[in-house]
Design a protein around this motif. Sequence first.
Motif, short mmCIF file in Angstrom:
data_model
loop_
_atom_site.label_atom_id
_atom_site.label_comp_id
_atom_site.label_asym_id
_atom_site.label_seq_id
_atom_site.Cartn_x
_atom_site.Cartn_y
_atom_site.Cartn_z
N ARG A 124 -0.41 5.25 0.67
CA ARG A 124 -0.09 4.05 -0.13
C ARG A 124 0.50 4.51 -1.47
O ARG A 124 -0.16 5.25 -2.21
CB ARG A 124 -1.36 3.22 -0.35
N GLN A 125 1.73 4.08 -1.68
CA GLN A 125 2.42 4.54 -2.88
C GLN A 125 2.08 3.64 -4.08
O GLN A 125 2.48 2.49 -4.12
CB GLN A 125 3.94 4.53 -2.66
N THR A 126 1.31 4.15 -4.90
CA THR A 126 1.04 3.43 -6.16
C THR A 126 0.59 4.44 -7.21
O THR A 126 -0.04 5.45 -6.89
CB THR A 126 -0.04 2.34 -5.99
N MET A 127 0.93 4.14 -8.40
CA MET A 127 0.52 5.01 -9.49
C MET A 127 -0.80 4.55 -10.09
O MET A 127 -1.40 5.25 -10.90
CB MET A 127 1.60 5.00 -10.60
N ASP A 128 -1.20 3.34 -9.67
CA ASP A 128 -2.39 2.78 -10.30
C ASP A 128 -3.62 3.05 -9.44
O ASP A 128 -3.74 2.50 -8.33
CB ASP A 128 -2.19 1.27 -10.49
N PRO A 129 -4.53 3.91 -9.88
CA PRO A 129 -5.71 4.23 -9.07
C PRO A 129 -6.59 2.99 -8.84
O PRO A 129 -7.33 2.93 -7.85
CB PRO A 129 -6.45 5.28 -9.89
N GLN A 130 -6.47 2.00 -9.71
CA GLN A 130 -7.27 0.79 -9.56
C GLN A 130 -6.88 0.04 -8.28
O GLN A 130 -7.74 -0.54 -7.60
CB GLN A 130 -7.09 -0.11 -10.80
N VAL A 131 -5.60 0.09 -7.97
CA VAL A 131 -5.13 -0.57 -6.75
C VAL A 131 -5.75 0.09 -5.52
O VAL A 131 -6.22 -0.57 -4.58
CB VAL A 131 -3.59 -0.51 -6.67
N ILE A 132 -5.79 1.44 -5.57
CA ILE A 132 -6.39 2.19 -4.47
C ILE A 132 -7.87 1.84 -4.35
O ILE A 132 -8.41 1.61 -3.26
CB ILE A 132 -6.24 3.72 -4.70
N GLN A 133 -8.51 1.76 -5.55
CA GLN A 133 -9.94 1.46 -5.55
C GLN A 133 -10.20 0.08 -4.96
O GLN A 133 -11.18 -0.13 -4.24
CB GLN A 133 -10.48 1.54 -7.00
N GLU A 134 -9.30 -0.86 -5.24
CA GLU A 134 -9.46 -2.20 -4.69
C GLU A 134 -9.36 -2.17 -3.17
O GLU A 134 -10.10 -2.87 -2.45
CB GLU A 134 -8.39 -3.14 -5.28
N LEU A 135 -8.47 -1.33 -2.65
CA LEU A 135 -8.33 -1.20 -1.19
C LEU A 135 -9.62 -0.67 -0.57
O LEU A 135 -10.09 -1.14 0.47
CB LEU A 135 -7.17 -0.25 -0.86
N LEU A 176 -6.69 9.94 -6.68
CA LEU A 176 -7.25 9.11 -5.62
C LEU A 176 -6.09 8.67 -4.73
O LEU A 176 -5.09 8.14 -5.23
CB LEU A 176 -7.96 7.90 -6.22
N ALA A 177 -6.23 8.91 -3.45
CA ALA A 177 -5.14 8.55 -2.53
C ALA A 177 -5.70 7.78 -1.33
O ALA A 177 -6.87 7.95 -0.95
CB ALA A 177 -4.42 9.81 -2.05
N PHE A 178 -4.86 6.93 -0.80
CA PHE A 178 -5.26 6.11 0.35
C PHE A 178 -4.15 6.18 1.40
O PHE A 178 -2.99 5.96 1.08
CB PHE A 178 -5.46 4.66 -0.11
N TYR A 179 -4.56 6.52 2.57
CA TYR A 179 -3.59 6.66 3.66
C TYR A 179 -3.96 5.65 4.75
O TYR A 179 -5.14 5.47 5.06
CB TYR A 179 -3.61 8.06 4.25
N GLU A 180 -2.99 5.03 5.29
CA GLU A 180 -3.21 4.11 6.41
C GLU A 180 -2.35 4.61 7.58
O GLU A 180 -1.11 4.66 7.44
CB GLU A 180 -2.79 2.69 6.03
#
Lengths: 128, 659
Positions: B122-133, B113-117
């Motif tokens: 967005r650099q994170t290894m935690d997919p939960q952080v992406i999901q929160e975004l 899961l990746a999130f781009y702005e």
Amino acid sequence: MSGAERTWGGASKVYTTRYETYKRITDSENPHKFSRLIDAFHAAAAVGIRLRAVPDTGGTEKREELVNVYSIDPDGVLWAVMSAIHPEASGAERFEKLMIYADQGIERLEEGFTIYGNLQMALDALLG
Amino acid sequence: MRIKKLELSNFRPYFGSVRVDFSTNEKSPVCLIHGLNGYGKTSLLLALNWCLYGHEKMKDAYEYFNINARSERNATMAVQIVFENKGHELTVLRRIACSKPVNSVRDLGAMELAFYEDGKKRQTMDPQVIQELINELLPPEASQFSFFDGEKIEMYSSDGASEATQTAIASVLGLTLLNRAQEDLDKYAIEVNKTRRRLLEHEEKGRDLAAEIQMLENNIQEALRQKNAIEEKCSELQLQENKLQDQLVMQESAQSLMADIGKLQEKIDLAEKNRAELAEEIKESTKTLYLEILKPILSDQLVEARRNRDVLMNLHVSSVRDEALAELFRKIEKEGSCICGRPADGQHLEALRRVLNPADLEPGSELAGNGLDDARLIVSQLEAALALCHENGSYAEFAARLADLENDIDEWATSLSAKKSQLGISDQEAIVSLTEELDRVQKEKAQAEREAGSLEKTISDFQADRKKLENRIKQLSGQIQGLDLLTAQVDILNRGSQAFGEIVRRSAVAKQNEIQDASTAFFQKITNKAFAYERMIINPDFSFGVETNTGARPPMQLISAGEKQVTALSFILGLNEYTRRQAPIFMDTPMGRLDETHRRNVARVLAEMANRGRQIILLVTDTDIAFGVDEILKPVIGANFDIVHDQTSLTSRLVRRQS
């Protein structure tokens, strides 16, 4: 003594003044007693001869017939010893002395037998 | 917020990569995606939801994986959505890359899961952080009123739909957290309750085990009682055995004594026999006893007799010589001449007399000659008598033997008498009886000892079982220590859940009038009976209803399926309006059961929303846009897309229509 004859002066019976003593010391069933009267006589005579016994009563006691003379010395032993110790006596005298020896001997034997209970011990005590 | 682009790779019927650009001008924010049934319209709605929120089960991802791509090596299933929000370009990418052909769920690679702005990842290894975004961008509780299947919104208006309605209201009221908290509490309460029930089962098990232990204890006590009884019996049997053995020993001693007595008796009998034989020998030996008595005197007399004989013999020889000399003198005197030839004169004769001494001749020489024969006889008789003594003479030996034998007999007889006096009553039958009794007692004792041993083992087993059960109870006790706490927790959780539910319910009730008003606004625009219906009702139990101009509220069972869909759609749009999020509306076959009037009314509402700048993407069939719907929407349509489907490969692609 004259002549070399084995005789007892023509006697035919042996008499004794200790007939009851002979009867008491003779029992054919008891090995410690004499089984026959003639054996008792022989032993009594021998004891008397050994002890050179002489009668105390002087031969006044009643004599009873004991055995026949012909049976008393078949081998001449008694004759030989009586002849040796009484060379001057005649046959009859020797026979008389023999009966006296026997009477004294049987008396002594019975005394010893009464004390010791058997002939051998009585003889040992008498003849040492 | 608008959806600018959607890119699919190997998702459901979309094999390979498919890109859709939803860019339109500001005044035509409506996009129609045309497709027949089965071409892949709903797949686009699924792709949107999967990309944004994923799925808990990988099985769903496996089913989404394009069937043609599954056989490829290194195939990737991916969905990418590009949003435009407040001047920024936000991209969400969800994908599953596989290194081998996908034949089962296990062959799927890890989900990314990746999130781009604005193109920056967005650099994170935690997919939960992406999901929160993503959730912050478009909360899932709000998205259900933006991205929905028109055919499925009836769940809000169907019978018994109050819970879904309440949840939906709670969602838009931002009470989802409470809802989730309630759900979590319920779930946790269920889990805790499961644990509690397990512990209760443990407690019950513990009680069962305690009962089992009690039973084992009873068994142990009973076994111990039996064992003690048997051991007591063993002791009694031991006493009996000892007594019998003593008796037997006594009997055997008696037997030994009897044997000794027998041997003694045999010796005595033999000795008596020897005594009898010896008595016979003594009888014989008494015949020659006088020889033994006379033997010393015979020896002495023999010596004396031999000396007498020799004296007499010398006397006899002298006598014979003297007689011969006298005869010689008489002859010499008579003849007058000597034997030497000289004349036998007086002088010569005197000389002869002096030499030969004939005057020694004794007159007793004749007597000596007579006694010599007797002496010789006595010597020979004595020698013969001594010879007899040597031949015989065993009385003393026999008498000694007899005495010894009689002593032995007396001694043995004394011993025999003593032993006989020692000997009590004894017989072989008694020994046999004692032996049998002893054997019986020993067998009985051995059996009792075996039983005691068996009971010992049983007791040991019982005790081992009891220890195991005690350990088990200890374990269970340790486990059920928290039971009361768990019970309290379950109670608290249930009460918390009820409290949250009540909060949600009350909040929903508090806001339901506003939502009812917003929904009624759409309802009045969409319904074809606006003349009759006064408003749409959300009942206290969150079921839907309608109220007529006369104030009547007909039962929903009497409301048609189309009207129910209208109430549901009105409710959805009302909630969407209430959220004021301006999220794009992505509707799959929105017209469903609606009649022509309703369809056109819906189209008008959508056009009105589009005019207010809301991006609307409709997945439609030909019938959805018939009856004048397309004419109503035409002013606000910015783009039309066709789903082209290949019946051979069962794959689809999207093609933008040229205006």
